[in-house]
Design a protein around this motif. Structure first.
Motif, PDB file in Angstrom:
ATOM      1  N   THR A 193       0.865  -1.280  -0.031  1.00 41.89           N
ATOM      2  CA  THR A 193       0.142   0.036   0.095  1.00 41.89           C
ATOM      3  C   THR A 193       0.906   1.252  -0.122  1.00 41.89           C
ATOM      4  O   THR A 193       0.410   2.136  -0.150  1.00 41.89           O
ATOM      5  CB  THR A 193      -0.860  -0.096   1.282  1.00 41.89           C
ATOM      6  OG1 THR A 193       0.049  -0.323   2.356  1.00 41.89           O
ATOM      7  CG2 THR A 193      -2.001  -0.857   1.226  1.00 41.89           C
TER       8      THR A 193
ATOM      9  N   TYR B 214       4.224   2.233  -4.092  1.00 44.47           N
ATOM     10  CA  TYR B 214       4.058   3.293  -4.925  1.00 44.47           C
ATOM     11  C   TYR B 214       4.026   4.620  -4.692  1.00 44.47           C
ATOM     12  O   TYR B 214       4.602   5.334  -5.271  1.00 44.47           O
ATOM     13  CB  TYR B 214       2.701   2.698  -5.904  1.00 44.47           C
ATOM     14  CG  TYR B 214       2.520   3.668  -6.977  1.00 44.47           C
ATOM     15  CD1 TYR B 214       2.858   3.043  -8.216  1.00 44.47           C
ATOM     16  CD2 TYR B 214       1.521   4.634  -7.141  1.00 44.47           C
ATOM     17  CE1 TYR B 214       2.794   3.721  -9.515  1.00 44.47           C
ATOM     18  CE2 TYR B 214       1.355   5.577  -8.189  1.00 44.47           C
ATOM     19  CZ  TYR B 214       1.754   4.891  -9.416  1.00 44.47           C
ATOM     20  OH  TYR B 214       1.515   5.524 -10.452  1.00 44.47           O
TER      21      TYR B 214
ATOM     22  N   ASP C 204       4.543  -0.744  -9.955  1.00 48.05           N
ATOM     23  CA  ASP C 204       3.549   0.092 -11.010  1.00 48.05           C
ATOM     24  C   ASP C 204       2.855  -1.278 -11.974  1.00 48.05           C
ATOM     25  O   ASP C 204       3.474  -2.450 -11.721  1.00 48.05           O
ATOM     26  CB  ASP C 204       4.085   1.191 -11.725  1.00 48.05           C
ATOM     27  CG  ASP C 204       5.321   0.572 -12.692  1.00 48.05           C
ATOM     28  OD1 ASP C 204       5.880  -0.628 -12.339  1.00 48.05           O
ATOM     29  OD2 ASP C 204       5.968   1.349 -13.449  1.00 48.05           O
ATOM     30  N   GLN C 205       1.907  -0.975 -12.887  1.00 52.17           N
ATOM     31  CA  GLN C 205       1.314  -2.113 -13.436  1.00 52.17           C
ATOM     32  C   GLN C 205       2.401  -2.880 -14.389  1.00 52.17           C
ATOM     33  O   GLN C 205       2.334  -4.274 -14.318  1.00 52.17           O
ATOM     34  CB  GLN C 205       0.414  -1.530 -14.557  1.00 52.17           C
ATOM     35  CG  GLN C 205      -1.076  -1.101 -13.695  1.00 52.17           C
ATOM     36  CD  GLN C 205      -1.983  -2.433 -13.375  1.00 52.17           C
ATOM     37  OE1 GLN C 205      -1.271  -3.438 -12.883  1.00 52.17           O
ATOM     38  NE2 GLN C 205      -2.883  -2.614 -14.058  1.00 52.17           N
TER      39      GLN C 205
ATOM     40  N   LYS D 141      -0.177   2.645 -10.926  1.00 50.06           N
ATOM     41  CA  LYS D 141      -0.060   1.752  -9.622  1.00 50.06           C
ATOM     42  C   LYS D 141      -0.579   0.220  -9.905  1.00 50.06           C
ATOM     43  O   LYS D 141      -1.625   0.144 -10.693  1.00 50.06           O
ATOM     44  CB  LYS D 141      -0.951   2.227  -8.647  1.00 50.06           C
ATOM     45  CG  LYS D 141      -0.562   1.404  -7.227  1.00 50.06           C
ATOM     46  CD  LYS D 141      -1.179   2.270  -6.059  1.00 50.06           C
ATOM     47  CE  LYS D 141      -0.903   1.133  -4.832  1.00 50.06           C
ATOM     48  NZ  LYS D 141      -1.649   1.833  -3.710  1.00 50.06           N
TER      49      LYS D 141
ATOM     50  N   ASP E 212      -2.342  -3.006  -9.784  1.00 53.88           N
ATOM     51  CA  ASP E 212      -3.539  -3.515  -9.645  1.00 53.88           C
ATOM     52  C   ASP E 212      -3.662  -4.968 -10.027  1.00 53.88           C
ATOM     53  O   ASP E 212      -3.777  -5.664 -11.037  1.00 53.88           O
ATOM     54  CB  ASP E 212      -4.274  -2.604 -10.449  1.00 53.88           C
ATOM     55  CG  ASP E 212      -5.955  -2.986 -10.150  1.00 53.88           C
ATOM     56  OD1 ASP E 212      -6.112  -3.731  -9.522  1.00 53.88           O
ATOM     57  OD2 ASP E 212      -6.756  -2.612 -10.745  1.00 53.88           O
TER      58      ASP E 212
ATOM     59  N   THR F 252      -6.365  -6.777 -10.120  1.00 50.75           N
ATOM     60  CA  THR F 252      -7.368  -6.918 -10.898  1.00 50.75           C
ATOM     61  C   THR F 252      -7.608  -6.467 -12.389  1.00 50.75           C
ATOM     62  O   THR F 252      -8.558  -6.386 -12.879  1.00 50.75           O
ATOM     63  CB  THR F 252      -8.941  -6.184 -10.210  1.00 50.75           C
ATOM     64  OG1 THR F 252      -8.638  -5.018  -9.956  1.00 50.75           O
ATOM     65  CG2 THR F 252      -9.080  -6.852  -8.767  1.00 50.75           C
ATOM     66  N   THR F 253      -6.369  -6.190 -12.889  1.00 52.60           N
ATOM     67  CA  THR F 253      -6.121  -6.201 -14.086  1.00 52.60           C
ATOM     68  C   THR F 253      -6.832  -5.090 -14.970  1.00 52.60           C
ATOM     69  O   THR F 253      -7.773  -5.476 -15.419  1.00 52.60           O
ATOM     70  CB  THR F 253      -6.101  -7.596 -14.887  1.00 52.60           C
ATOM     71  OG1 THR F 253      -7.417  -7.966 -14.949  1.00 52.60           O
ATOM     72  CG2 THR F 253      -5.097  -8.700 -14.166  1.00 52.60           C
ATOM     73  N   THR F 254      -6.376  -3.901 -14.815  1.00 55.27           N
ATOM     74  CA  THR F 254      -6.785  -3.158 -15.850  1.00 55.27           C
ATOM     75  C   THR F 254      -5.689  -2.470 -16.605  1.00 55.27           C
ATOM     76  O   THR F 254      -4.703  -2.133 -16.105  1.00 55.27           O
ATOM     77  CB  THR F 254      -7.690  -2.001 -15.583  1.00 55.27           C
ATOM     78  OG1 THR F 254      -6.998  -1.416 -14.315  1.00 55.27           O
ATOM     79  CG2 THR F 254      -9.091  -2.569 -15.164  1.00 55.27           C
TER      80      THR F 254
ATOM     81  N   GLN G  12      -8.073 -13.150  -9.729  1.00 57.01           N
ATOM     82  CA  GLN G  12      -8.240 -11.941  -8.813  1.00 57.01           C
ATOM     83  C   GLN G  12      -9.758 -11.045  -9.614  1.00 57.01           C
ATOM     84  O   GLN G  12     -10.622 -10.664  -8.863  1.00 57.01           O
ATOM     85  CB  GLN G  12      -7.250 -11.083  -8.931  1.00 57.01           C
ATOM     86  CG  GLN G  12      -6.230 -11.641  -7.861  1.00 57.01           C
ATOM     87  CD  GLN G  12      -6.738 -11.310  -6.586  1.00 57.01           C
ATOM     88  OE1 GLN G  12      -7.559 -10.648  -6.116  1.00 57.01           O
ATOM     89  NE2 GLN G  12      -6.409 -12.143  -5.459  1.00 57.01           N
TER      90      GLN G  12
ATOM     91  N   GLN H 113     -13.072 -10.409  -8.016  1.00 52.14           N
ATOM     92  CA  GLN H 113     -13.669  -8.759  -7.528  1.00 52.14           C
ATOM     93  C   GLN H 113     -14.444  -8.146  -8.937  1.00 52.14           C
ATOM     94  O   GLN H 113     -14.896  -7.074  -8.322  1.00 52.14           O
ATOM     95  CB  GLN H 113     -12.087  -8.136  -7.614  1.00 52.14           C
ATOM     96  CG  GLN H 113     -11.327  -8.956  -6.501  1.00 52.14           C
ATOM     97  CD  GLN H 113     -10.166  -7.828  -6.098  1.00 52.14           C
ATOM     98  OE1 GLN H 113     -10.084  -6.790  -6.327  1.00 52.14           O
ATOM     99  NE2 GLN H 113      -9.359  -8.352  -5.062  1.00 52.14           N
TER     100      GLN H 113
END
Ligand code: HEM
Lengths: 303, 234
Positions: A136, A139, A214-215, B56, B58, B60-62, B214, B218
């Motif tokens: 949390t 990033y 990051d992604q 950031k 995630d 839940t994959t976008t 995930q 979600q």
């Protein structure tokens, strides 16, 4: 040998303790030489001005004396260190060893790799002061480093591009040793250590990629660990070790962080030490197109 | 190398070394020069390219694309060369492991006394071929964009199309005109696999594909849209 050692009080200085003038070790030999040169210079210049030996004249501030001390202190410090560590023959041996004829710019790639590693270590320490390896927080702490800290983005950028530069340099260095046949007798072991260093350096890149959280880094790491898991025998165990379990969790991030900033850098530093020990011991190769021309002449003379 | 050759080498070497210069200051000066150049290059790259930070992470994959750092492209893109899914492990584990072992053992099987690259053509050619192959794969990896658009007409499947386009599938799969060729093509998955099989693969894929479990947990609706869309590709 420019270690900042505290100066020793005059009374404690072992004055006549310069055994065997110059022959015993480098520190003394050099020290003696330097001292003499500097003794002469102020003497002559002062002589012209004052017309007398300056040293014993005035008890106040005396430029010549100051100068003399400025020279004496580092020499004294070096001698002090040497007397206790006996390290100066080693240093002398390192510095004044010969490198073969024909040594060219290709031979700087190894030390440049090491320099890039040092740069990574320094910038990494500064990043570690502000980075927080919690899912949390990671990033957010990187955002803070980039946007709020003085030179934060610059240091982060140097760490990021330093990694790229180090990887390029390590491959170039490897190519140099490959094409020069430098992995052959008697340097086989150094090649093996080098390959381990290569793997560790790539592992640094892999573990570091996740840390900004990051992604891109996150999913690339998921894929990389999946690939690990598909390996035979060790694969699943290695993947579980990396993730800290069978899933990506909060543990995974702090685990990658510990691996990235403690485990692997420690190993790399130790192996660079071994690598350089062997380089110093065996010497670097001469360029492979050079042949020792004097070989025959010399052997004849000797016989 | 036999003992004779070893001795010859050491003798030659000690002569060449004797003819050389002192490490300090000559080699040290060159190393220092190179260190300065290294530093300047790092700083120049930093100033020119900055330090970008994507969105950031995630789970839940976008909108992600699982792309490695450029210096891993050559490993990643091996998957593009080795096509059949049954052989994926050859690309992910097999070839890299073999190459690494070969690299590690190099001094133990290439033991001839010759060091001049022009006089050991096999080693030199092998080296150049390896470099060329790695460069080729790296360039492939660099050129493969990470498209997030699907240009297929999807009748009544707009949500699914958007979900799929934003879930990173195209980082590895081709759908119509878009996407990469690392994993199998999905343009007609619907014809190959029934719906349940597609859903099962998404939740429990074969490596190296990441799992979408995930997402299913979600955002089940989005997940379902995706499955519907993929099943409709025939
Ligand atoms: C962190 C990574 C590395 C560092 C800091 C490093 C450093 C060095 C340095 C300073 C030298 C002295 C000669 C020169 O600079 O060319 C050297 C020599 C050597 N290195 Fe590395 N090296 C690294 C990785 C590697 C790798 C990946 C390999 C090969 C797989 C390798 C193989 C060798 C060999 C065989 C020599 C002896 C070369 C000769 O005698 O001419 N090193 N290394």
């Amino acid at each position: 040998m420019k270690l900042p050692t505290p100066p020793i009080p005059k009374a404690l200085k072992p004055k006549p303790a310069r055994p065997g003038s110059g022959s015993s070790s480098n520190g003394h030999a050099n020290g003696g030489g330097n001292g003499r040169i500097h003794d002469l210079r102020p003497g002559t210049s002062d002589g012209a001005g004052n017309g007398g030996p300056p040293s014993k004249k005035s008890p106040g501030i005396d430029r010549a004396k100051l100068k003399e001390q400025a020279v004496e202190v580092p020499i004294g410090a070096a001698a002090w260190l040497d007397e206790r560590s006996g390290v100066s023959p080693l240093v002398r041996g390192m510095l004044y060893r010969k490198v073969p004829r024909g040594t060219n710019w290709f031979y700087t790639l190894g030390s440049a790799t090491m320099f890039a590693f040092v740069s990574q270590a320094v910038t990494g320490v500064f990043l570690a002061m502000y980075y927080n390896p919690a899912p949390t927080e990671a990033y957010e702490s990187i955002t803070r480093i980039s946007n709020e800290l003085f030179l934060g983005e610059f240091v982060r950028g140097m760490h990021k591009w330093g990694a790229t530069v180090m990887i390029i340099l390590i491959f170039l260095h490897m190519a140099r040793t490959f094409f020069f046949g430098a992995y052959k007798y008697p340097r086989e072991l150094n090649w093996v250590i080098g390959v381990v260093l290569l793997v560790l350096t790539l592992a640094m890149g892999l573990t570091g990629y996740l840390l900004p959280f990051d992604q891109r880094g996150f999913w690339a790491t998921v894929v990389a660990v999946n690939i690990n898991a598909s390996g035979p025998v060790m694969g699943p165990y290695l993947a579980d070790f990396l993730r800290g379990g069978s899933e990506f969790t909060a543990t995974t991030l702090s685990r990658f962080y510990a691996i990235h900033m403690l485990l692997i850098p420690g190993l790399i530093a130790a192996l660079i030490g071994a690598h350089l020990y062997l380089v110093a011991k065996l010497g670097t190769t001469a360029p492979p197109w050079l042949k020792a021309e004097k070989a025959k002449a010399l052997t004849k003379e000797e016989v | 190398m036999n003992n004779r050759e070893k001795e010859d080498y050491l003798k030659d070497y000690s002569i060449l070394k004797g003819e050389g210069k002192s490490f300090f200051p000559y080699a040290v000066a060159k190393d220092g020069g190179m260190a300065v150049i290294t530093m300047l290059v790092i700083i120049a790259m930093t100033l020119a390219l900055g330090a970008e930070l994507g969105p950031k992470a995630d789970a839940t994959t976008t909108s992600f694309s699982p792309r490695p750092e450029w210096y891993f492209f050559f490993l990643f893109e091996l998957l593009r060369v080795v096509k059949p899914p049954e052989l994926t492990f050859v690309a992910t584990i097999g070839i890299p492991t073999i190459c690494l072992v070969l690299l590690l053992m190099l001094p133990f099987f290439d033991r001839g006394p010759e060091r001049n690259p022009l006089k050991r053509p096999i080693a030199t050619l092998a080296g150049i071929t390896t470099i060329a192959a790695m460069a080729y794969l790296t360039i492939l990896g660099a050129r493969a964009g990470s498209p997030t658009e699907i240009e297929l007409a999807a009748v009544g499947q707009e949500d699914g199309k958007r979900a799929t386009a934003s879930s990173g599938c195209l980082g590895c799969h081709r759908i119509g005109e878009n996407g990469n060729e690392i994993g199998p093509e999905l343009t007609e998955v619907g014809a190959r696999l029934p719906r349940q099989a597609i859903a099962r693969t998404l939740v429990n894929p074969t490596a190296p594909m990441p799992s979408y479990a995930q997402l299913q947990k979600q955002d089940p609706e989005k997940f379902q849209d995706m499955v519907d869309f993929l099943a409709s590709l025939k």
